[in-house]
Scaffold this motif. Structure first.
Motif, mmCIF file in Angstrom:
data_model
loop_
_atom_site.group_PDB
_atom_site.id
_atom_site.type_symbol
_atom_site.label_atom_id
_atom_site.label_comp_id
_atom_site.label_asym_id
_atom_site.label_seq_id
_atom_site.Cartn_x
_atom_site.Cartn_y
_atom_site.Cartn_z
ATOM 1 N N SER A 90 36.273 41.222 33.198
ATOM 2 C CA SER A 90 35.422 40.768 34.574
ATOM 3 C C SER A 90 36.508 41.382 35.539
ATOM 4 O O SER A 90 37.482 40.867 35.800
ATOM 5 C CB SER A 90 35.439 39.304 34.560
ATOM 6 O OG SER A 90 35.434 38.896 35.799
ATOM 7 N N ASP A 91 35.658 42.297 36.448
ATOM 8 C CA ASP A 91 36.656 42.491 37.657
ATOM 9 C C ASP A 91 36.730 41.442 38.759
ATOM 10 O O ASP A 91 37.727 41.227 39.418
ATOM 11 C CB ASP A 91 35.654 43.716 38.621
ATOM 12 C CG ASP A 91 35.714 44.783 37.863
ATOM 13 O OD1 ASP A 91 36.710 45.285 36.932
ATOM 14 O OD2 ASP A 91 34.812 45.806 38.076
ATOM 15 N N LEU A 92 36.018 40.444 38.637
ATOM 16 C CA LEU A 92 36.066 39.459 39.426
ATOM 17 C C LEU A 92 37.216 38.435 39.086
ATOM 18 O O LEU A 92 38.102 38.063 39.977
ATOM 19 C CB LEU A 92 34.845 38.187 39.373
ATOM 20 C CG LEU A 92 34.817 36.917 39.853
ATOM 21 C CD1 LEU A 92 34.626 37.271 41.522
ATOM 22 C CD2 LEU A 92 33.776 36.198 39.473
ATOM 23 N N VAL A 93 37.723 38.386 37.831
ATOM 24 C CA VAL A 93 38.849 37.683 37.240
ATOM 25 C C VAL A 93 40.023 38.387 37.826
ATOM 26 O O VAL A 93 40.998 37.764 38.281
ATOM 27 C CB VAL A 93 38.784 37.310 35.761
ATOM 28 C CG1 VAL A 93 40.036 36.831 35.234
ATOM 29 C CG2 VAL A 93 37.567 36.409 35.454
ATOM 30 N N VAL A 94 40.185 39.976 37.543
ATOM 31 C CA VAL A 94 41.285 40.790 37.704
ATOM 32 C C VAL A 94 41.628 40.394 39.204
ATOM 33 O O VAL A 94 42.555 40.436 39.637
ATOM 34 C CB VAL A 94 40.861 42.018 37.392
ATOM 35 C CG1 VAL A 94 42.244 42.895 38.038
ATOM 36 C CG2 VAL A 94 40.875 42.378 35.797
#
Length: 169
Positions: free
Chosen positions: A96-100
Protein backbone atom coordinates in the motif's frame (compact mmCIF):
# COMPACT_ATOMS: atom_id res chain seq x y z
CA UNK A 1 26.24 -0.14 12.75
CA UNK A 2 25.66 -1.50 9.25
CA UNK A 3 22.18 -2.75 8.33
CA UNK A 4 21.45 -4.93 5.28
CA UNK A 5 18.11 -4.39 3.53
CA UNK A 6 16.55 -6.91 1.14
CA UNK A 7 13.12 -7.58 -0.31
CA UNK A 8 11.24 -9.63 -2.86
CA UNK A 9 13.52 -12.66 -3.05
CA UNK A 10 10.62 -14.87 -4.27
CA UNK A 11 12.11 -18.31 -3.55
CA UNK A 12 15.23 -17.63 -5.63
CA UNK A 13 17.85 -19.42 -3.51
CA UNK A 14 20.69 -18.25 -5.74
CA UNK A 15 19.65 -14.62 -5.15
CA UNK A 16 19.18 -15.20 -1.42
CA UNK A 17 22.62 -16.78 -1.11
CA UNK A 18 24.16 -13.90 -3.10
CA UNK A 19 22.52 -11.39 -0.75
CA UNK A 20 23.66 -13.26 2.37
CA UNK A 21 27.21 -13.48 0.95
CA UNK A 22 27.28 -9.74 0.26
CA UNK A 23 25.98 -8.95 3.74
CA UNK A 24 28.60 -11.21 5.31
CA UNK A 25 31.41 -9.64 3.22
CA UNK A 26 30.21 -6.15 4.15
CA UNK A 27 30.09 -7.16 7.83
CA UNK A 28 26.49 -6.15 8.46
CA UNK A 29 25.27 -6.32 12.03
CA UNK A 30 21.64 -6.92 11.11
CA UNK A 31 19.53 -7.68 8.04
CA UNK A 32 15.96 -6.52 7.48
CA UNK A 33 13.84 -8.40 4.91
CA UNK A 34 10.86 -6.39 3.65
CA UNK A 35 8.80 -9.42 2.66
CA UNK A 36 8.04 -11.72 -0.25
CA UNK A 37 10.26 -14.65 0.63
CA UNK A 38 7.28 -16.74 -0.56
CA UNK A 39 8.21 -20.16 0.92
CA UNK A 40 10.01 -21.27 4.09
CA UNK A 41 12.96 -22.94 2.33
CA UNK A 42 14.12 -19.53 1.06
CA UNK A 43 14.34 -18.18 4.62
CA UNK A 44 16.95 -20.50 6.10
CA UNK A 45 20.06 -18.95 4.44
CA UNK A 46 19.39 -15.83 6.53
CA UNK A 47 20.25 -17.87 9.64
CA UNK A 48 23.74 -16.36 9.52
CA UNK A 49 26.14 -14.30 11.62
CA UNK A 50 23.89 -11.24 11.89
CA UNK A 51 20.61 -10.32 13.57
CA UNK A 52 17.64 -10.84 11.29
CA UNK A 53 14.23 -9.15 11.11
CA UNK A 54 11.43 -9.87 8.66
CA UNK A 55 7.95 -8.65 7.76
CA UNK A 56 5.29 -10.41 5.73
CA UNK A 57 4.96 -9.88 2.00
CA UNK A 58 1.83 -10.21 -0.10
CA UNK A 59 2.27 -13.76 -1.45
CA UNK A 60 0.17 -16.59 -0.05
CA UNK A 61 3.24 -18.62 0.91
CA UNK A 62 4.28 -15.89 3.33
CA UNK A 63 1.90 -17.26 5.97
CA UNK A 64 4.13 -20.35 6.31
CA UNK A 65 7.33 -18.28 6.64
CA UNK A 66 6.68 -17.03 10.18
CA UNK A 67 7.53 -20.25 12.02
CA UNK A 68 10.73 -20.74 10.01
CA UNK A 69 11.99 -17.23 10.75
CA UNK A 70 11.08 -17.58 14.42
CA UNK A 71 13.33 -20.65 14.70
CA UNK A 72 16.34 -18.31 14.58
CA UNK A 73 15.16 -14.71 14.63
CA UNK A 74 12.34 -12.16 14.73
CA UNK A 75 9.27 -12.16 12.50
CA UNK A 76 7.23 -8.98 12.89
CA UNK A 77 4.09 -9.72 10.88
CA UNK A 78 2.70 -6.92 8.71
CA UNK A 79 5.08 -4.21 9.89
CA UNK A 80 7.89 -3.47 12.32
CA UNK A 81 9.22 -0.51 14.26
CA UNK A 82 12.93 -1.11 14.87
CA UNK A 83 15.72 0.93 16.42
CA UNK A 84 19.43 0.45 15.74
CA UNK A 85 21.97 2.76 17.39
CA UNK A 86 19.22 5.29 18.08
CA UNK A 87 18.08 5.26 14.43
CA UNK A 88 14.32 4.61 14.21
CA UNK A 89 13.13 2.51 11.27
CA UNK A 90 9.66 1.45 10.13
CA UNK A 91 9.40 -1.61 7.89
CA UNK A 92 6.49 -2.74 5.74
CA UNK A 93 6.27 -4.72 2.54
CA UNK A 94 4.98 -1.74 0.59
CA UNK A 95 1.84 -3.20 -0.93
CA UNK A 96 0.00 0.00 0.00
CA UNK A 97 1.48 3.33 -1.13
CA UNK A 98 -0.89 4.97 1.37
CA UNK A 99 0.75 3.10 4.26
CA UNK A 100 4.31 3.76 3.03
CA UNK A 101 3.56 7.48 2.58
CA UNK A 102 1.90 7.67 6.00
CA UNK A 103 4.95 6.10 7.66
CA UNK A 104 7.27 8.52 5.84
CA UNK A 105 5.12 11.59 6.47
CA UNK A 106 4.30 10.92 10.15
CA UNK A 107 7.77 12.09 11.21
CA UNK A 108 8.26 9.29 13.77
CA UNK A 109 10.98 7.46 11.83
CA UNK A 110 14.39 8.29 10.45
CA UNK A 111 13.95 5.65 7.73
CA UNK A 112 11.08 3.68 6.20
CA UNK A 113 12.08 0.43 4.49
CA UNK A 114 9.77 -1.24 1.98
CA UNK A 115 9.84 -3.40 -1.13
CA UNK A 116 7.05 -4.74 -3.34
CA UNK A 117 7.79 -2.71 -6.50
CA UNK A 118 11.07 -4.51 -7.35
CA UNK A 119 12.46 -1.04 -8.07
CA UNK A 120 15.25 0.30 -5.89
CA UNK A 121 15.06 3.85 -4.64
CA UNK A 122 15.87 6.30 -1.90
CA UNK A 123 14.03 9.53 -1.19
CA UNK A 124 14.28 12.10 1.61
CA UNK A 125 11.10 13.87 2.72
CA UNK A 126 10.94 16.20 5.72
CA UNK A 127 13.61 14.38 7.72
CA UNK A 128 12.58 10.82 6.86
CA UNK A 129 14.25 8.70 4.21
CA UNK A 130 12.24 6.13 2.26
CA UNK A 131 14.37 3.16 1.15
CA UNK A 132 13.40 0.45 -1.31
CA UNK A 133 16.28 -2.00 -1.74
CA UNK A 134 14.85 -3.34 -5.01
CA UNK A 135 14.25 -7.00 -5.61
CA UNK A 136 14.46 -9.64 -8.26
CA UNK A 137 13.97 -8.38 -11.81
CA UNK A 138 10.40 -8.94 -12.99
CA UNK A 139 8.70 -8.03 -16.29
CA UNK A 140 6.85 -5.00 -14.94
CA UNK A 141 7.32 -1.39 -16.01
CA UNK A 142 9.67 0.39 -13.64
CA UNK A 143 11.12 -2.77 -12.07
CA UNK A 144 14.89 -3.16 -11.81
CA UNK A 145 16.74 -5.11 -14.49
CA UNK A 146 19.04 -6.76 -11.91
CA UNK A 147 18.72 -8.04 -8.35
CA UNK A 148 19.56 -5.33 -5.83
CA UNK A 149 19.87 -5.01 -2.07
CA UNK A 150 20.85 -2.04 0.09
CA UNK A 151 22.84 -1.20 3.18
CA UNK A 152 22.36 1.55 5.75
CA UNK A 153 25.26 2.88 7.82
CA UNK A 154 23.72 4.22 11.04
CA UNK A 155 26.72 6.46 11.78
CA UNK A 156 25.81 8.49 8.68
CA UNK A 157 22.50 10.23 8.07
CA UNK A 158 19.99 10.89 5.34
CA UNK A 159 20.25 9.47 1.84
CA UNK A 160 24.07 9.44 2.12
CA UNK A 161 23.78 6.61 4.67
CA UNK A 162 22.17 4.31 2.06
CA UNK A 163 24.04 2.33 -0.59
CA UNK A 164 22.43 0.09 -3.21
CA UNK A 165 24.28 -3.00 -4.43
CA UNK A 166 23.72 -4.90 -7.68
CA UNK A 167 24.15 -8.64 -7.19
CA UNK A 168 25.11 -11.26 -9.73
CA UNK A 169 22.97 -14.31 -9.16
Amino acid sequence: MLIGIVSDTHDDLTAVEAAVSLFEREGVDAVVHCGDFVAPFSVTPFDADFDFHAVRGNNDGEWAVESTVEEFSEYHGEAAALSFDGVDIAVTHGTSDLVVDALVDCGDYDYVFHGHTHAHGVEARDGTVRVNPGGLPIPVDGADDAFRVATLETTDSGVDAVAHHVLDE
